[in-house]
Design a protein around this motif. Structure first.
Motif, PDB file in Angstrom:
ATOM      1  N   LEU A 167      -1.558  60.897  -0.749  1.00 17.75           N
ATOM      2  CA  LEU A 167      -0.749  61.891   0.364  1.00 17.75           C
ATOM      3  C   LEU A 167       1.306  62.105  -0.139  1.00 17.75           C
ATOM      4  O   LEU A 167       1.835  61.454  -0.777  1.00 17.75           O
ATOM      5  CB  LEU A 167      -0.581  61.138   1.605  1.00 17.75           C
ATOM      6  CG  LEU A 167      -0.222  62.309   2.762  1.00 17.75           C
ATOM      7  CD1 LEU A 167      -1.309  62.680   3.036  1.00 17.75           C
ATOM      8  CD2 LEU A 167      -0.320  61.609   4.033  1.00 17.75           C
ATOM      9  N   PRO A 168       1.628  63.708  -0.168  1.00 19.15           N
ATOM     10  CA  PRO A 168       2.256  63.250  -0.599  1.00 19.15           C
ATOM     11  C   PRO A 168       3.976  62.856   0.390  1.00 19.15           C
ATOM     12  O   PRO A 168       3.708  62.441   1.918  1.00 19.15           O
ATOM     13  CB  PRO A 168       2.990  65.248   0.429  1.00 19.15           C
ATOM     14  CG  PRO A 168       1.834  65.769  -0.307  1.00 19.15           C
ATOM     15  CD  PRO A 168       0.844  64.781   0.205  1.00 19.15           C
ATOM     16  N   PRO A 169       4.778  61.765  -0.199  1.00 19.23           N
ATOM     17  CA  PRO A 169       5.882  61.053   0.581  1.00 19.23           C
ATOM     18  C   PRO A 169       6.169  61.577   1.809  1.00 19.23           C
ATOM     19  O   PRO A 169       6.726  60.805   2.257  1.00 19.23           O
ATOM     20  CB  PRO A 169       6.437  60.577  -0.180  1.00 19.23           C
ATOM     21  CG  PRO A 169       5.915  60.982  -2.136  1.00 19.23           C
ATOM     22  CD  PRO A 169       5.166  62.191  -1.715  1.00 19.23           C
ATOM     23  N   TYR A 175       2.174  61.143   8.845  1.00 22.81           N
ATOM     24  CA  TYR A 175       0.176  60.927   9.103  1.00 22.81           C
ATOM     25  C   TYR A 175      -0.063  59.781   7.981  1.00 22.81           C
ATOM     26  O   TYR A 175      -0.179  60.503   6.739  1.00 22.81           O
ATOM     27  CB  TYR A 175       0.229  62.348   7.974  1.00 22.81           C
ATOM     28  CG  TYR A 175       0.431  63.835   9.160  1.00 22.81           C
ATOM     29  CD1 TYR A 175      -0.109  63.972  10.748  1.00 22.81           C
ATOM     30  CD2 TYR A 175       1.618  64.089   9.216  1.00 22.81           C
ATOM     31  CE1 TYR A 175       0.052  64.925  11.196  1.00 22.81           C
ATOM     32  CE2 TYR A 175       1.691  64.679   9.309  1.00 22.81           C
ATOM     33  CZ  TYR A 175       0.790  65.735  10.891  1.00 22.81           C
ATOM     34  OH  TYR A 175       1.032  66.868  10.892  1.00 22.81           O
ATOM     35  N   PRO A 176       0.562  58.580   8.781  1.00 17.14           N
ATOM     36  CA  PRO A 176      -0.140  57.411   7.287  1.00 17.14           C
ATOM     37  C   PRO A 176      -1.845  57.098   7.437  1.00 17.14           C
ATOM     38  O   PRO A 176      -1.820  56.534   6.446  1.00 17.14           O
ATOM     39  CB  PRO A 176       0.720  56.335   8.187  1.00 17.14           C
ATOM     40  CG  PRO A 176       0.340  56.965  10.840  1.00 17.14           C
ATOM     41  CD  PRO A 176       0.846  58.063  10.019  1.00 17.14           C
TER      42      PRO A 176
END
Length: 214
Positions: A167-169, A175-176
């Protein structure tokens, strides 16, 4: 201001609206496995009006069907709409000479408890194809990886391997729980991210759904 509007309604649940273009026409192949069949739609007035293509011939009820024309044939990646486990961990491929079929199942190419359900638009990389599929090791649909297939000019393509996509940082704090769809729309890339929220109603609904699919 963005417009919110229903463009297609059926008696069953519709999900994973896979949209593609062929010879100037726009098609949609949504996941409608609760109906017991796979239905192809063609846009009459994109994106607001769609018609069913009754001639589309695929004999099985499947999940997350992902379709494209490549190497002179039509290819469909899909997972069986069977038990909860099977819909997550099995990836099949079917082929056809014509979009409407008939389609022939080439069998199961991957069984992986970590997830094998298609999760977005395939990417053509020279003679190879990269297919995003969902990973379920942390949570259902909590991540993606790209499966690499080669040898589409042969009788049967080969699955070479897979690579996880993080996932993009910039999205992790909000959105964890990851992402489970990566799709192309022309020059735009669409990412479906995930954040779990627990409630009694959701738990009951998930339990009922699990009983229905088992």
């Amino acid at each position: 201001m963005l417009e919110t509007r229903s463009v297609l309604e059926e008696k069953w649940n519709l999900a994973y609206p896979y949209v593609f273009e062929h010879k100037g026409e726009i098609y949609m192949l949504p996941d409608a496995h609760e109906s017991g069949r796979l239905t192809l739609y063609r846009a009459q007035n994109f994106p607001y009006e769609w018609e069913k293509l009754e001639g589309f011939n695929f004999p099985l009820s499947v999940m997350n069907a992902t379709i494209l024309h490549h190497a002179g044939r039509w290819w469909m990646f899909w997972s069986p709409a069977m038990s909860v486990k099977k819909k997550r961990d099995s990836l099949h491929i079917a082929i056809a000479e014509d979009l409407l079929g008939p389609w022939a199942d080439m069998g199961c190419f991957l069984t992986d408890l970590g997830g094998a359900l298609p999760g977005g638009s395939p990417i053509i990389d020279e003679d190879a194809l990269l297919l995003p599929v969902r990973q379920n090791r942390r949570t259902e649909g909590g991540g993606l990886r790209f499966l690499r297939f080669e040898g589409f000019g042969n009788t049967r393509p080969l699955l070479i391997g897979g690579r996880s996509l993080g996932l993009p940082p910039s999205l992790e704090p909000a959105y964890p729980d990851g992402m489970h769809t990566l799709s192309a729309a022309g020059s735009v890339t669409l990412v479906d991210v995930k954040k779990e929220r627990y409630s009694l109603r959701k738990s009951v609904n998930l339990f009922k759904k699990a009983l229905k699919l088992s």
